[in-house]
Each structure stands twice: as structure tokens, then as C-alpha cells.
Design a protein around this motif. Structure first.
Motif, short mmCIF file in Angstrom:
data_model
loop_
_atom_site.label_atom_id
_atom_site.label_comp_id
_atom_site.label_asym_id
_atom_site.label_seq_id
_atom_site.Cartn_x
_atom_site.Cartn_y
_atom_site.Cartn_z
N LEU A 1 34.19 37.01 46.02
CA LEU A 1 34.44 36.80 47.44
C LEU A 1 35.91 37.10 47.71
N GLY A 2 36.22 37.46 48.95
CA GLY A 2 37.61 37.65 49.32
C GLY A 2 38.13 39.05 49.06
N PRO A 3 39.39 39.29 49.42
CA PRO A 3 39.98 40.63 49.28
C PRO A 3 40.10 41.06 47.82
N SER A 4 40.08 42.37 47.60
CA SER A 4 40.39 42.92 46.28
C SER A 4 41.89 42.77 46.03
N VAL A 5 42.28 42.87 44.77
CA VAL A 5 43.70 42.74 44.42
C VAL A 5 44.14 43.94 43.60
N ILE A 6 45.39 44.33 43.79
CA ILE A 6 45.98 45.41 42.99
C ILE A 6 46.67 44.78 41.79
N ASP A 7 46.26 45.17 40.61
CA ASP A 7 46.81 44.61 39.37
C ASP A 7 48.15 45.29 39.07
N ILE A 8 49.24 44.54 39.25
CA ILE A 8 50.58 45.12 39.11
C ILE A 8 51.24 44.74 37.79
N ARG A 9 50.46 44.21 36.84
CA ARG A 9 51.07 43.73 35.61
C ARG A 9 51.83 44.80 34.84
N SER A 10 51.39 46.05 34.96
CA SER A 10 52.05 47.12 34.21
C SER A 10 53.24 47.72 34.97
N LEU A 11 53.48 47.26 36.19
CA LEU A 11 54.51 47.86 37.03
C LEU A 11 55.91 47.69 36.45
N GLY A 12 56.15 46.54 35.82
CA GLY A 12 57.47 46.28 35.25
C GLY A 12 57.89 47.29 34.20
N LYS A 13 56.90 47.87 33.50
CA LYS A 13 57.22 48.86 32.47
C LYS A 13 57.83 50.12 33.07
N SER A 14 57.58 50.33 34.36
CA SER A 14 58.13 51.51 35.05
C SER A 14 59.46 51.20 35.72
#
Length: 508
Positions: free
Chosen positions: A104-117
Motif C-alpha cells: 500500500l502507499g507510494p513507491s520509493v526510490i532506493d537511494i542506498r547506493s547514491l553515496g558511492k557516487s
């Protein structure tokens, strides 16, 4: 078109994709009447528009009906997104991020790998950040929905009791009769405090705020119960959960008794959970005390309605403290400290102070006008909600309970309650409040009920903490059992001085 593109950007990812696709593919070729109809549809809230697309409900306006039908066709063709691409305006390489969907509810963007960039996200107050995945509580603020483990809060408040709700939050399912009896019996066995904890109480001043006492005494439990502190042992976690659920009411009542100078009243295993708390609050050794069943049920409903509320400030505090491996008593103490803040747990207390400030029914009109005046900092407490953009689903139950209590105690002519009822009537009928959806929330009614029950204002947040312990314990246990659990470590956008060299004091 640029303005339309901006308006078509929505908080719900699926709707965002659908509208943007329609805007680029079909909008330029539409006749002007349908372009206007599309613009009118963009005025609707995300959930209202999404429901219109998802269901087969009829759309009255013909031009809008054509647009909705096209959007429905597009939705059928559209698969849920599985990734999002982050692009940069400096030519840097785009970054692909997974998109996760819940039940239920909105989808989420998984940003866990963003810090590596080399990038972090910036979201003060966590307005658009999912800090965890959870199967305990679901809120839809636009629709006014609150579910505990999938069960609507209205059904639980009407048909269940607090013991059953605590079991549901902890284990995920409603108990059988045998399971409930065992859970209840175990709680009763843990309700008494270690005798030396009385000395911890006596270390506080008599005029200490009950929440200060609760923070200290709940945190001190870890010094007395060493046999259940291995958080990696499921049985230890379960025993700690029982102890917290059983002992926090005893501590809350003890903080009141200590504040008033009355002797502590020991818990009675023959009494139910809420009735036992009322006994510890209001009984004295001098005479027998029998709780009024109408008042007991009213307090039980307050506790059910406040048992959990997704990832709010105090629950997030419990999880963040728990992520470091801290013992459960320390984590719940941290949650109590967070709840103590007036922006979180003090709303119903603020309602009573506002009613006292109004002072008389004849002054309500002036206060209503102050609330409407944008240049005036005054606002009516107990109306509207940060999460619920529609009616607070807990408020209807609490409103009914409020009237039951006032009728039972014959308090309808009490000056403060007359102000509350008149204020409620004005707000529900005034076009300004209706247009802005500033409906009375659960805090408006719960503050009135708690005062009618004879609970002093400085105990309101302690009652809240007692109820919310059920949710905190369930959330903490879920987090510890999650194989993806990591210590919480938010990052920051640094805006301080750049590197500079030290200057000796005689040269400054």
C-alpha cells in the motif's frame, strides 16, 4: 507546457509517470475543451485522482471522462516502474536507482547506493524519506486511513481492547482466545516493579514533571532486569516487551502519585490492563476504589487510538537508538523523551490551555477570527493534522467517546466543555475550516476526555507514552529482527567554514 509539466509532477510516482506520459503524447493534439478538462483534473489531490483512474466510478463532466478513460488505458499498459534515472546538468554520468513498491502507499526510490557516487539526498524533517520498511502500521493522510497490521483503526477501537491490540502489533495477527488469555496473564505477572525502584522515584523533586520521572525510571529498568538484555535472543526481546508493556503503566501512575504526595498503589492482578492503571492512579489505601466502566472504556479507546502511528518522531527515535544495539529500556526511554516535546506529544495539553484561554463561549467568535487572520500567529489547537489532509480517522471514534463520557459524568454544562462543544460546532460549519479541511482531530477530543476523567494536564503526555509503548516495542522488535538493520547514520549538507589554519591567541 512547462507550467503544465510542473503541475503534472505528483507525489505519487505511478501517477507522476502516467500524467507526464499523457502530457507529452496526447495533450498537444487535444481540442481546447479537453485541454481545459485536463488542467481541471490536475487540481485534484493525488489519491482522489488516482482513485478516479483506478476505479470505474463515473465522471460527471464529459470532457474529463474522456481524459480519465485515456488515463485508465494508459495505466493498464503501464507496468510499475522498477528503476529511476538521476541525470545531471553538468554532463556527469546518470545514476540508475531501483524503485521499490510496497503493498500500500507510494513507491520509493532506493537511494542506498547514491553515496558511492559522491551524493547525498537533502530532506530536512524527512518529508519524503522512508527510513525503513515496516509491516506494522499504514497511514494514508489524503484518504484519512490508519491501519494496524491491515485492520482499520475504527474497527479496532470499537470492537477490540488494548491487550488484543498490543498482541496484534507485536505478533502481526489477532490472538486466539487461548493466546490472548496467555498474553494477558503474562502481562499481569510483570506489572509490579522491583522494590528498589521506589528509591529511584524518591530521587526526584516532588514537583518534577511526570514525563521527567518516566524518562528516568523507564531508563533505569535496565539496571534491575539484567536477564533479558541480549537483543539478539528472540526470547529476551519478548520478555523485555512484556516487562515494558506491563511496567510502564505502573511507572506512569507512580509518577502521578509521587507528584501529589500520595502513597504508591500496587497493581492488582485481578484487574484488567486499563482498569488496573486507573486503580493505581486514583485508589488510596484508605478506601476501596471501583473504576467506572464507561470511563475505563473511554481511556482504553484513547490508548488503542494512540498505540502506534507509523514512523513519527518518537518511533524514529526508538528505532535510531535501537539501531546502535542499545537495550530496549533505554530505547523506550529515548522515545518518551522525544514524545515529551510539545510539537509531538503535547497537542492535547495545548487544546486544554487554548480552551482555558478562550474562557467563555461568547469569546469564541473573536478567537475564530484570530485563527483566520494570516497576520496573527494564533492558531486553534486540535484542528487539522500534519499527516491527515482529510478527517483524522481516530477523531470520529474519539468524538463519540467524548460525548459518552460527558453524558455519564453530567458535565455537559461544565464551562470548559461548553466552550469545546461550541468551538467544535463552529469549526464543522464554518466555510473557512471546511475549505481548508481543518477538522477536529483526535487531540481535540482526547484532551477533553482526559480532563473529564480527572487526569491532570501534566499527565496527558504520560498517558500518551503509556499507550505508544505498545507501538514502540513492536517497531523496535521488528527492526532488531530485520536482517538489513544497520546503525542509523544520517549525513548532512555542510554549510560551515572551509579549511582554515589556527591563529595564536595573541595574533587574533
Amino acid at each position: 507546457m512547462n507550467r503544465l509539466r510542473w503541475r503534472a509532477r505528483r507525489g505519487m510516482l505511478e501517477l507522476d509517470i502516467l500524467l507526464q506520459d499523457f502530457l507529452e503524447r496526447h495533450y498537444p493534439d487535444l481540442p481546447s475543451s479537453q485541454q481545459i478538462a485536463f488542467g481541471d483534473l490536475l487540481e485534484l489531490g493525488d489519491n482522489e485522482l488516482w482513485d478516479m483512474i483506478q476505479t470505474n466510478q463515473s465522471v460527471v463532466q464529459p470532457e474529463q471522462a474522456i481524459i480519465i478513460e485515456w488515463l485508465r488505458t494508459g495505466k493498464q499498459k503501464m507496468k510499475p516502474p522498477t528503476k529511476a534515472t538521476l541525470t545531471f546538468d553538468n554532463g556527469a554520468k546518470p545514476i540508475e536507482l531501483p524503485v521499490l513498491s510496497g503493498n500500500l502507499g507510494p513507491s520509493v526510490i532506493d537511494i542506498r547506493s547514491l553515496g558511492k557516487s559522491g551524493y547525498f539526498t537533502y530532506d530536512p524533517g524527512f518529508q519524503a524519506t522512508a527510513s525503513c520498511s515496516s509491516s506494522i502500521t499504514f497511514i494514508d493522510g489524503d484518504k484519512g486511513l490508519l491501519y494496524y497490521r491491515g485492520y482499520p483503526i475504527e474497527q479496532l477501537a470499537q470492537h477490540s481492547d488494548f491487550i488484543e491490540v498490543a498482541y496484534l502489533l507485536q505478533y502481526g495477527e489477532l490472538p486466539t482466545a487461548e493466546q490472548k488469555q496467555h498474553f494477558d496473564a503474562t502481562m499481569r505477572q510483570h506489572s509490579m516493579l522491583h522494590d528498589q525502584i521506589n528509591m529511584v522515584f524518591r530521587g526526584f523533586r516532588r514537583d518534577a514533571h511526570p514525563m521527567a520521572v518516566m524518562v528516568g525510571v523507564v531508563g533505569a529498568l535496565s539496571a534491575f532486569y539484567h536477564d533479558s538484555l541480549d537483543i539478539n535472543d528472540p526470547r529476551h526481546r519478548e520478555v523485555s516487551a512484556f516487562r515494558l508493556l506491563a511496567k510502564v503503566p505502573t511507572i506512569a501512575a507512580g509518577s502521578y502519585k509521587y507528584n501529589t504526595g500520595q502513597p504508591f498503589m500496587y497493581p492488582q492482578n485481578r484487574l484488567g490492563y486499563v482498569e488496573n492503571f486507573m486503580h493505581m492512579m486514583f485508589a488510596t489505601p484508605c478506601e476501596p476504589y471501583v473504576a467506572n466502566p464507561v470511563l475505563t472504556r473511554a481511556l482504553e479507546r484513547i490508548m488503542i487510538l494512540h498505540a502506534d502511528h507509523e514512523q513519527n518522531a518518537s518511533t524514529s527515535t526508538v528505532r535510531l537508538a535501537g539501531s546502535s544495539g542499545a537495550n530496549p529500556f533505554a530505547c523506550i526511554s529515548a522515545g518518551i523523551a522525544s514524545l515529551w516535546g510539545p510539537a509531538h506529544g503535547g497537542a492535547n495539553e495545548a487544546v486544554l490551555k487554548m480552551l482555558e484561554e478562550i474562557g467563555d463561549v461568547s469569546r469564541i467568535g473573536a478567537f475564530i477570527e484570530r485563527a483566520k487572520d494570516k497576520s496573527n500567529s494564533f492558531r486553534l489547537m486540535g484542528f487539522g493534522h500534519r499527516v491527515y489532509k482529510n478527517m483524522d480517522p481516530r477523531a470520529a471514534v474519539m468524538r463519540e467517546t467524548c460525548h459518552e463520557v460527558l453524558d455519564e459524568l453530567g458535565l455537559n454544562d461544565d464551562p470548559l466543555f461548553k466552550i469545546a462543544r461550541k468551538l467544535e460546532q463552529v469549526a464543522l460549519e464554518d466555510e473557512y475550516f471546511i475549505a481548508k479541511k481543518l477538522y477536529p482531530n483526535v487531540d481535540f477530543y482526547s484532551g477533553i476526555v482526559l480532563r473529564a476523567l480527572g487526569i491532570p494536564v501534566n499527565m496527558f503526555t504520560a498517558i500518551f507514552a503509556m499507550a505508544r509503548t505498545a507501538g514502540w516495542v513492536a517497531q523496535w522488535n521488528e527492526m532488531i529482527g530485520d536482517p538489513e538493520n544497520k546503525i542509523g547514520r544520517p549525513r548532512q549538507l555542510y554549510v560551515g567554514e572551509v579549511r582554515r589554519d589556527y591563529i595564536a591567541v595573541d595574533k587574533r
